[in-house]
Design an enzyme around this catalytic site. Structure first.
Site, PDB file in Angstrom:
ATOM      1  CD  GLU A 126      19.977  48.872  40.599  1.00 23.80           C
ATOM      2  OE1 GLU A 126      19.197  48.064  40.038  1.00 23.80           O
ATOM      3  OE2 GLU A 126      19.973  50.092  40.373  1.00 23.80           O
ATOM      4  N   GLY A 130      25.030  43.347  39.309  1.00 21.06           N
ATOM      5  CA  GLY A 130      26.336  43.255  39.962  1.00 21.06           C
ATOM      6  C   GLY A 130      27.397  43.333  38.881  1.00 21.06           C
ATOM      7  CD  GLN A 279      67.322  23.724  48.542  1.00 21.15           C
ATOM      8  OE1 GLN A 279      66.968  22.612  48.151  1.00 21.15           O
ATOM      9  NE2 GLN A 279      68.454  24.281  48.156  1.00 21.15           N
ATOM     10  CD  GLN A 336      50.573  25.071  53.785  1.00 17.23           C
ATOM     11  OE1 GLN A 336      49.431  25.482  53.926  1.00 17.23           O
ATOM     12  NE2 GLN A 336      50.910  23.812  54.009  1.00 17.23           N
ATOM     13  N   GLY A 340      50.464  26.439  61.992  1.00 17.38           N
ATOM     14  CA  GLY A 340      49.402  26.588  63.000  1.00 17.38           C
ATOM     15  C   GLY A 340      49.241  28.036  63.421  1.00 17.38           C
ATOM     16  CD  GLU A 363      36.887  49.823  43.005  1.00 16.08           C
ATOM     17  OE1 GLU A 363      37.578  50.199  42.036  1.00 16.08           O
ATOM     18  OE2 GLU A 363      36.885  50.376  44.113  1.00 16.08           O
ATOM     19  N   GLY A 364      34.694  44.775  40.065  1.00 11.73           N
ATOM     20  CA  GLY A 364      34.799  43.853  38.934  1.00 11.73           C
ATOM     21  C   GLY A 364      35.477  42.561  39.338  1.00 11.73           C
TER      22      GLY A 364
HETATM   23  N1  COS Z   1      35.273  53.266  29.337  1.00 13.46           N
HETATM   24  C1  COS Z   1      34.437  53.988  28.551  1.00 13.46           C
HETATM   25  N2  COS Z   1      33.333  53.475  27.959  1.00 13.46           N
HETATM   26  C2  COS Z   1      33.046  52.175  28.199  1.00 13.46           C
HETATM   27  C3  COS Z   1      33.872  51.370  29.004  1.00 13.46           C
HETATM   28  C4  COS Z   1      35.024  51.959  29.584  1.00 13.46           C
HETATM   29  N3  COS Z   1      35.854  51.254  30.371  1.00 13.46           N
HETATM   30  N4  COS Z   1      33.355  50.121  29.052  1.00 13.46           N
HETATM   31  C5  COS Z   1      32.247  50.139  28.287  1.00 13.46           C
HETATM   32  N5  COS Z   1      32.067  51.389  27.771  1.00 13.46           N
HETATM   33  C6  COS Z   1      30.999  51.828  26.859  1.00 13.46           C
HETATM   34  C7  COS Z   1      31.007  50.976  25.620  1.00 13.46           C
HETATM   35  O1  COS Z   1      31.909  51.494  24.651  1.00 13.46           O
HETATM   36  C8  COS Z   1      29.555  51.104  25.157  1.00 13.46           C
HETATM   37  O2  COS Z   1      29.394  52.348  24.507  1.00 13.46           O
HETATM   38  P1  COS Z   1      28.559  52.468  23.138  1.00 13.46           P
HETATM   39  O3  COS Z   1      27.191  51.951  23.463  1.00 13.46           O
HETATM   40  O4  COS Z   1      28.580  53.948  22.836  1.00 13.46           O
HETATM   41  O5  COS Z   1      29.280  51.646  22.150  1.00 13.46           O
HETATM   42  C9  COS Z   1      28.776  51.169  26.468  1.00 13.46           C
HETATM   43  O6  COS Z   1      29.731  51.616  27.460  1.00 13.46           O
HETATM   44  C10 COS Z   1      28.219  49.828  26.871  1.00 13.46           C
HETATM   45  O7  COS Z   1      29.295  48.947  26.972  1.00 13.46           O
HETATM   46  P2  COS Z   1      29.169  47.376  26.769  1.00 13.46           P
HETATM   47  O8  COS Z   1      28.243  47.086  25.637  1.00 13.46           O
HETATM   48  O9  COS Z   1      30.530  46.822  26.719  1.00 13.46           O
HETATM   49  O10 COS Z   1      28.429  46.954  28.121  1.00 13.46           O
HETATM   50  P3  COS Z   1      28.115  45.527  28.699  1.00 13.46           P
HETATM   51  O11 COS Z   1      26.767  45.547  29.266  1.00 13.46           O
HETATM   52  O12 COS Z   1      28.475  44.461  27.722  1.00 13.46           O
HETATM   53  O13 COS Z   1      29.098  45.426  30.017  1.00 13.46           O
HETATM   54  C11 COS Z   1      31.044  45.032  31.342  1.00 13.46           C
HETATM   55  C12 COS Z   1      30.428  45.560  30.039  1.00 13.46           C
HETATM   56  C13 COS Z   1      30.644  43.619  31.688  1.00 13.46           C
HETATM   57  C14 COS Z   1      32.520  45.099  31.090  1.00 13.46           C
HETATM   58  C15 COS Z   1      30.643  45.985  32.484  1.00 13.46           C
HETATM   59  O14 COS Z   1      29.283  45.828  32.811  1.00 13.46           O
HETATM   60  C16 COS Z   1      31.465  45.800  33.760  1.00 13.46           C
HETATM   61  O15 COS Z   1      32.604  46.260  33.848  1.00 13.46           O
HETATM   62  N6  COS Z   1      30.879  45.134  34.768  1.00 13.46           N
HETATM   63  C17 COS Z   1      31.478  45.021  36.072  1.00 13.46           C
HETATM   64  C18 COS Z   1      31.121  46.207  36.880  1.00 13.46           C
HETATM   65  C19 COS Z   1      31.792  46.227  38.183  1.00 13.46           C
HETATM   66  O16 COS Z   1      32.984  46.356  38.277  1.00 13.46           O
HETATM   67  N7  COS Z   1      30.991  46.111  39.231  1.00 13.46           N
HETATM   68  C20 COS Z   1      31.495  46.145  40.547  1.00 13.46           C
HETATM   69  C21 COS Z   1      30.649  47.006  41.380  1.00 13.46           C
HETATM   70  S1  COS Z   1      31.192  48.619  41.519  1.00 13.46           S
HETATM   71  S2  COS Z   1      32.245  48.573  43.170  1.00 13.46           S
END
Ligand code: COS
Length: 382
Positions: A126, A130, A279, A336, A340, A363-364
């Site tokens: 959203e 993100g 090289q 590179q 051109g 995806e992150g």
């Molecule tokens: N597998 C299973 N559980 C997971 C997990 C995983 N890979 N990652 C986190 N969790 C769980 C945590 O264990 C936590 O559980 P509890 O509350 O029971 O302890 C819960 O999810 C919340 O996790 P956390 O506190 O780590 O969340 P954060 O808000 O700190 O965020 C990140 C973690 C930043 C790693 C996450 O938001 C992320 O991966 N963001 C990127 C997302 C992404 O890829 N976006 C791209 C768009 S999709 S194409």
């Protein structure tokens, strides 16, 4: 289950031929028209590509992660937009359902996803959520046996063709973070669901991303995936897997570009000899080859670990970080080496340079992968 060696070779051989004979000649046309021809999509359906990861009992090929990654490498050898056509069905669009769906949900949807009759999308991102996926604002309010969804999602791959969305929405407004988010299966033709036009973007023309809006969209409670409040974990586990698949595509693109560089450098003459004999050009080829081999090894090792049942959150993030950064460098060196010719459109090198940029973002981002790797390493004590 992993394929036996003979079946694996047959599958990979078939896909390699399809990629080189059918898809590669279409790269320029698809980039220009921002559309993959329908007949090509039909051929992908016939090859079973939409169901690579769907269990056999639902009509898919049920590939292991390792075998799926080997297919991903082959699809990296052409414009990544082609992979995107079936990529959501194999990955982020279906895996919430495969991993967390109940039997009724699976029987209802998976056969159509496996055959490619239903295209799937993963609606997490959203404007304000993100990298911070837990900040999802799209609301799912319980109303009798239904939920009512309101909100909007952006940059949603294949949304314009999707028959089924996996949507992350907030069921508990008092819980602002992950625990308030649930996952829903939302049919694409639901009243109140609308999809914006494909975004104009830097690369990967032929693969579409769109805004998706929910305006009072009614979804039966039976379409919720897993428990209320478990949606964030569903999303994270789907992404763990998706990050590996994308690593494989990055490796494939790098291998394609290295082969193109070798062919070009062997033909292109300067100072009375092929530039491959210099090289400083060889150093660029050597660096690209070394990094591509390292990314391949890390990705396949992680896929095998996942197949053996291990938690690979850390390794999948490391693989995505390394492979996406690697392919960026390989594409840069390819421009590179081509000089051109790499900068003008005819050779397609500048197109790959643009296409691969998104691998470090979706995806992150690389920075999110670093954060995940650091957290997990600290948690594991090294
Ligand atoms: N597998 C299973 N559980 C997971 C997990 C995983 N890979 N990652 C986190 N969790 C769980 C945590 O264990 C936590 O559980 P509890 O509350 O029971 O302890 C819960 O999810 C919340 O996790 P956390 O506190 O780590 O969340 P954060 O808000 O700190 O965020 C990140 C973690 C930043 C790693 C996450 O938001 C992320 O991966 N963001 C990127 C997302 C992404 O890829 N976006 C791209 C768009 S999709 S194409």
């Amino acid at each position: 289950m992993a394929l036996d060696l003979e079946t694996r070779e047959q599958l990979i051989g078939t896909i390699r031929r399809f990629v080189s004979e059918r898809l590669r000649p279409l790269e320029g046309k698809v980039a220009e028209e921002d559309e993959i021809p329908d007949e090509v999509i039909d051929e992908m359906r016939q090859l079973g590509l939409f169901g690579l990861s769907i269990p056999e009992e639902f009509g898919g090929l049920g590939l292991s992660m390792e075998d799926e990654c080997l297919v991903g490498i082959e699809f990296g050898r052409t414009s990544p937009a082609f992979r995107s056509a079936f990529g959501t069905n194999v990955g982020i669009g279906s895996q919430g359902l495969v991993m967390f769906g109940n039997e009724e949900q699976k029987h209802r949807w998976l056969p159509g996803i496996a055959s490619g009759d239903i295209i799937t999308s993963f609606a997490l991102t959203e404007p304000e959520a993100g990298s911070d996926s837990a900040a999802v604002r799209t609301r799912a309010r319980r109303d009798g046996n239904d939920y009512v969804l309101d909100g909007s999602k952006i940059y949603i791959t294949n949304a314009d063709k999707a028959g089924l969305f996996t949507v992350m929405a907030r069921t508990n407004p008092d819980e602002k973070r992950a625990a308030g988010v649930s996952a829903f299966l939302v049919p694409g033709n639901s009243p109140g669901l609308s999809v914006g036009p494909p975004e104009r973007k830097m690369g990967q023309q032929g693969a579409h991303i769109c805004t998706v809006s929910f305006d009072g969209v009614r979804v039966p409670a039976a379409n919720r995936l897993g428990e209320e409040g478990s949606g964030f974990k569903v999303a994270m586990q789907v992404l763990d897997r998706g990050r590996l698949h994308l690593s494989a595509v990055c490796v494939g693109v790098a291998e394609r570009l290295i082969a193109d560089c070798v062919a070009f450098a062997s033909e292109r003459r300067q100072f009375d000899k092929p530039i491959a004999e210099f090289q400083l050009v060889q150093a660029m080829i050597a660096d690209s080859k070394t990094e591509a081999l390292a990314a391949r090894a890390l990705m396949l090792e992680t896929a095998r670990k996942r197949d053996a049942g291990a938690n690979v959150t850390l390794e999948a993030a490391a693989s995505k970080l390394f492979a996406s950064e690697m392919v960026g460098k390989v594409a840069d060196r390819a421009v590179q080496i081509f000089g051109g010719a790499g900068y003008v459109a005819d050779h397609g090198i500048e197109r790959f340079y643009r296409d691969v940029r998104i691998f470090r973002i979706y995806e992150g981002t690389s920075q999110i992968q670093q954060l995940v790797i650091a957290r997990e390493t600290l948690k594991r004590g090294g």
